[in-house]
Design a protein around this motif. Structure first.
Motif, short mmCIF file in Angstrom:
data_model
loop_
_atom_site.label_atom_id
_atom_site.label_comp_id
_atom_site.label_asym_id
_atom_site.label_seq_id
_atom_site.Cartn_x
_atom_site.Cartn_y
_atom_site.Cartn_z
N VAL A 299 0.86 -1.18 0.00
CA VAL A 299 0.00 0.00 0.00
C VAL A 299 0.90 1.23 0.00
CG1 VAL A 299 -1.84 1.27 1.19
CG2 VAL A 299 -1.82 -1.24 1.24
N ALA A 300 0.94 1.92 -1.13
CA ALA A 300 1.74 3.14 -1.24
C ALA A 300 0.92 4.31 -0.73
CB ALA A 300 2.14 3.37 -2.70
N GLY A 301 1.49 5.08 0.21
CA GLY A 301 0.76 6.20 0.81
C GLY A 301 -0.06 5.77 2.00
N HIS A 302 0.45 4.81 2.78
CA HIS A 302 -0.32 4.22 3.89
C HIS A 302 -0.57 5.18 5.05
CE1 HIS A 302 3.68 3.87 5.62
NE2 HIS A 302 3.14 3.57 6.79
N GLY B 212 -4.83 5.75 2.02
CA GLY B 212 -3.94 4.62 2.24
C GLY B 212 -4.15 3.94 3.59
N SER B 213 -4.34 4.76 4.64
CA SER B 213 -4.55 4.18 5.98
C SER B 213 -5.89 3.44 6.04
CB SER B 213 -4.49 5.26 7.06
OG SER B 213 -5.46 6.26 6.86
N ALA B 214 -6.90 3.95 5.31
CA ALA B 214 -8.21 3.28 5.27
C ALA B 214 -8.10 1.95 4.52
CB ALA B 214 -9.24 4.18 4.60
N ILE B 215 -7.31 1.91 3.45
CA ILE B 215 -7.12 0.66 2.70
C ILE B 215 -6.42 -0.38 3.59
CG2 ILE B 215 -5.87 -0.42 0.76
CD1 ILE B 215 -6.46 2.17 -0.85
N CYS B 216 -5.41 0.05 4.34
CA CYS B 216 -4.73 -0.86 5.28
C CYS B 216 -5.71 -1.41 6.31
CB CYS B 216 -3.57 -0.15 5.98
SG CYS B 216 -2.15 0.15 4.92
N GLY C 92 -13.20 11.58 6.56
CA GLY C 92 -13.13 10.49 7.53
C GLY C 92 -11.84 10.51 8.33
N PRO C 93 -11.52 9.40 9.03
CA PRO C 93 -10.33 9.33 9.87
C PRO C 93 -9.06 9.70 9.10
CG PRO C 93 -11.67 7.38 10.17
CD PRO C 93 -12.29 8.15 9.05
N ASN C 94 -8.15 10.39 9.77
CA ASN C 94 -6.88 10.83 9.18
C ASN C 94 -7.02 11.98 8.20
OD1 ASN C 94 -4.66 9.58 10.32
ND2 ASN C 94 -4.92 7.72 9.11
N LEU D 269 -14.79 3.93 0.66
CA LEU D 269 -13.90 3.88 -0.51
C LEU D 269 -12.94 2.70 -0.40
CD1 LEU D 269 -12.54 4.99 -3.11
CD2 LEU D 269 -11.03 6.29 -1.60
N ALA D 270 -12.34 2.52 0.78
CA ALA D 270 -11.38 1.43 0.98
C ALA D 270 -12.03 0.08 0.73
CB ALA D 270 -10.81 1.49 2.39
#
Length: 314
Positions: A10-13, A18-22, A170-172, A219-220
């Protein structure tokens, strides 16, 4: 479908997306996620990116890294926005291809669509008209990344896809007083007005523009869904298909925060684009819909704002 043990980069975590995808990957049981901070890996440096991919050999890549900013930042640093975004995305996509990455997903932005695109905007309206001048540099870089994925698919048979989100929150999120987007800016402004017991809050324009907002965890969820269920050269819009006026948005934020003062409008200030809505029928046809209603999402975002004093300060 990605195996639960698949090596996923995950690039841009550290960013909002990026944090939401993680979080979403971990929620779904994926456990072999690799990340690098900017200090550990400067994605603008081709040699460093090539070495990383050569060593790590990720099977799947979510490209959520980008240099982002509001209108002021975009207008004052056009060249920086274009260079930084072009370099980092080209380096990652190219190195992924060179190292046999199974699938890559590129995260774009709805600003890639023409300024006067018919509403709601379909994926096929890309490159059918002039871009919004205020973020043209960013949009051109994002279009280039999307097109490079498409051209690799067409020339080399890769399975690289892209997704184009509407306004996210959202968060972050970034709650900076001048560099943040409309929803986090309103959260901060109404929170401060409540604390300072201000009688009124003044907002820009007349409140008439229509906007769409998608909670970043939704989105994630779509991003992971597409990685497992979609292949194609055309991008996929990510949104709710619902819109509301900025005036109604401000009332909703004030309600969630518990601010009871007056909301006034400075009509000498610009409104921005009258309407920006994505056509989400493609994602719906694939079997995905958003889960978080706007009022619930704002409540979750406000909690994030309150729980992260450092982010609230910046």
């Amino acid at each position: 479908m990605m195996e639960k043990s698949a090596k996923i980069y995950v690039a841009g975590h550290r960013g909002m997306v990026g944090s939401a995808i993680c979080r979403e990957l971990e929620r779904q049981g994926y456990y072999n996620i690799i990340t690098r901070t900017h200090k550990e890996l400067d994605l603008k440096r081709q040699d460093a990116v090539e070495e990383f991919f050569n060593t790590e050999k990720p099977e799947y890549v979510f490209l959520a890294a980008a240099k982002v900013g509001g209108i002021v930042a975009n207008e004052s640093a056009l060249a920086d926005f274009m260079f930084d975004n072009m370099m980092l995305e080209m380096n990652v996509i190219h190195s992924a291809w060179k190292n046999g990455c199974k699938k890559l997903e590129f995260l774009g932005s709805s600003c890639i669509y023409p300024r006067m695109a018919p509403q709601p905007m379909t994926e096929s309206c890309l490159l059918t008209g002039e871009l919004e001048k205020t973020n043209e540099a960013y949009a051109l870089a994002k279009i280039s990344g999307l097109k490079y994925c498409e051209f690799l698919n067409r020339q080399y048979g890769t399975d690289y896809i892209s997704v184009m989100p509407t306004n996210l929150y959202g968060p972050n999120d970034n709650y900076h007083p001048t560099h943040s987007h409309v929803l986090p800016a309103l959260i901060r402004r109404f929170h401060e007005a409540k604390i300072e017991e201000k009688a009124s809050v003044t907002c820009w324009g007349d409140g008439s523009p229509l906007r769409e907002f998608l909670y970043v965890d939704d989105l994630a969820n779509l991003c992971v869904f597409l990685m497992n269920n979609y292949s194609g050269n055309e991008t996929v819009n990510a949104g709710t298909g619902k819109e509301l006026t900025i005036k109604d948005l401000t009332k909703l934020v004030a309600k969630v925060i518990g601010y009871n003062g007056k909301i006034e409008w400075d009509t000498s200030k610009p409104n921005g684009t009258p309407r920006k809505l994505l056509d989400v029928s493609k994602a719906t046809a694939l079997g995905w819909t958003f889960k978080t209603e706007l009022e619930d999402g704002i409540r979750l975002s406000y909690q994030d704002f309150l729980n992260n004093p450092m982010r609230a300060e910046r």
